[in-house]
Motif scaffolding. Structure first.
Motif, PDB file in Angstrom:
ATOM      1  N   ASP A  60       0.825  -1.194   0.000  1.00  0.00           N
ATOM      2  CA  ASP A  60       0.000   0.000   0.000  1.00  0.00           C
ATOM      3  C   ASP A  60       0.868   1.256   0.000  1.00  0.00           C
ATOM      4  O   ASP A  60       2.079   1.205   0.236  1.00  0.00           O
ATOM      5  N   THR A  61       0.246   2.397  -0.241  1.00  0.00           N
ATOM      6  CA  THR A  61       0.955   3.670  -0.346  1.00  0.00           C
ATOM      7  C   THR A  61       1.742   3.998   0.915  1.00  0.00           C
ATOM      8  O   THR A  61       2.896   4.447   0.845  1.00  0.00           O
TER       9      THR A  61
ATOM     10  N   PRO B  69      -6.115   7.730  -2.047  1.00  0.00           N
ATOM     11  CA  PRO B  69      -5.016   6.755  -1.949  1.00  0.00           C
ATOM     12  C   PRO B  69      -4.745   6.288  -0.522  1.00  0.00           C
ATOM     13  O   PRO B  69      -4.401   5.123  -0.301  1.00  0.00           O
TER      14      PRO B  69
ATOM     15  N   GLN C 292      -7.541   3.815   0.514  1.00  0.00           N
ATOM     16  CA  GLN C 292      -7.281   2.494  -0.042  1.00  0.00           C
ATOM     17  C   GLN C 292      -6.146   1.789   0.691  1.00  0.00           C
ATOM     18  O   GLN C 292      -6.171   0.568   0.889  1.00  0.00           O
TER      19      GLN C 292
END
Length: 278
Positions: free
Chosen positions: A104-105, A230, A233
Motif C-alpha cells: 500500500d501507499t 489513496p 485504499q
C-alpha cells in the motif's frame, strides 16, 4: 527529538537519562509543555530547511518521527543532520515494511524512508513496531456514551504494543552505541482482536460492552471525510491483511533484552489508561 508531542515521542522524552540534554523540535515551541530538566525547545518545520539546520546544530543523536503521508520530510531532515555531523539517527518506522504482501501507499513510503536513512552515511537504528495499544483510545467516546466499540473487523488479530515499550527501547538505542546498524521489530506479547480488547475493557470497567463490526463500507465513508482516496485504499489494504492474520507474529525479545522488562500486556495498558474510558 522530533515528534515529541506524539504518542511515542513524549514517552521517549520522559525516559531519557537526566545526564543528557534533550532538544525538542516543534512547529509551535510556545505551546510545548514539558517537565523534564535539561530540555531545550526550538522551533522547526520539516518543510523549512533553515529551521532544520538550526534544530540539529550541535546534536549528537536524533529521534526521527515523520508522517508516511508526506514526502520530502525525511530527505530534508537527513540532509540537515548529515551537514551538522549528527552521529546517530533512530527512526520510528513500522513492522509492515517486512511484509512482502504489504504494497500500500503508506508502507511503500515507509520503506523509502528507511532506505534514505540507511544510505545517508549516518549511523542508524530502525524501530518497527506493530499497531499501538493506544489506538483503542478512539473508542473512548462511544464506550462512555453508548457502551459500544465500533471496529472495522472485530475478529481481526494484531500483536499490538504498548507505546511505552517502544519509548523504552528508543531511549536505550539513542544513548547506547551498540544499537547502531540494527533494525528492531517490536510487538506486544499476544495477538488480540478488537473483540478481545473490548472484553478486557468491559472487565476492567465492570459493565458490559458491545463490539460492533463497522464493516468496510462504513469505514471507507468515515475515512473519506479525513483522508485522500489513496490513503483510504491503503488503510483498507492494511486492514484486510490484518484480517488475514499477517500481523499476529510476536517479537518481544528486543524489549526484554534492551529494557530488562517483558513487553506490557493490553490489560496493563488499559488499567493504566482506564480513566479515558470512564
Amino acid at each position: 527529538m522530533t515528534g515529541a508531542s506524539g504518542t511515542v515521542g513524549r514517552e521517549v522524552v520522559r525516559r531519557l537519562p537526566p545526564q543528557h540534554t534533550v532538544r525538542v523540535m516543534t512547529r509551535r515551541p510556545d505551546t510545548y509543555r514539558h517537565t523534564r530538566p535539561g530540555t531545550q525547545v526550538v522551533g522547526g518545520d520539516f518543510t523549512d530547511e533553515d529551521s532544520l539546520a538550526r534544530a540539529v546544530r550541535g546534536v549528537t543523536a536524533a529521534f526521527l518521527v515523520t508522517s508516511p503521508l508526506t514526502t520530502g520530510w525525511d530527505e530534508r531532515f537527513l540532509h540537515a543532520a548529515h551537514r551538522a555531523r549528527v552521529e546517530h539517527v533512530v527512526k520510528l518506522s513500522a513492522a509492515a515494511v517486512l511484509d512482502p504482501g504489504a504494497d500500500d501507499t503508506i508502507t511503500r513510503r515507509q520503506r523509502t524512508c528507511e532506505y534514505l536513512l540507511r544510505t545517508s552515511g549516518l549511523a542508524w537504528t530502525l524501530l518497527r513496531p506493530r499497531a499501538y495499544m493506544s489506538n483503542t483510545l478512539t473508542w473512548a467516546h462511544t464506550i462512555r456514551t453508548q457502551h459500544t466499540v465500533h471496529a472495522l473487523h472485530h475478529t481481526s488479530p494484531v500483536a499490538c504494543i504498548d507505546p511505552r515499550d517502544i519509548a523504552d527501547v528508543a531511549a536505550h538505542t539513542l544513548t547506547q552505541p551498540q544499537h547502531t546498524g540494527h533494525a528492531y521489530q517490536l510487538t506486544g506479547p499476544t495477538p488480540l482482536t478488537p473483540l478481545q480488547q473490548t472484553t478486557t475493557l468491559a472487565h476492567l470497567l465492570g459493565h458490559p460492552l458491545h463490539c460492533h463490526e463497522q464493516g468496510e463500507h462504513n469505514a471507507r465513508t468515515t475515512w473519506r471525510t479525513t483522508y485522500p482516496e489513496p490513503i483510504v485504499q491503503a488503510l483498507l489494504h492494511r486492514a484486510r491483511r490484518q484480517q488475514a492474520g499477517t500481523k499476529t507474529h510476536t517479537h518481544t525479545t528486543t524489549i526484554t533484552h534492551t529494557t530488562g522488562h517483558p513487553a506490557r500486556t493490553y490489560t496493563t495498558w488499559a488499567t493504566d489508561h482506564l480513566t479515558h474510558f470512564t
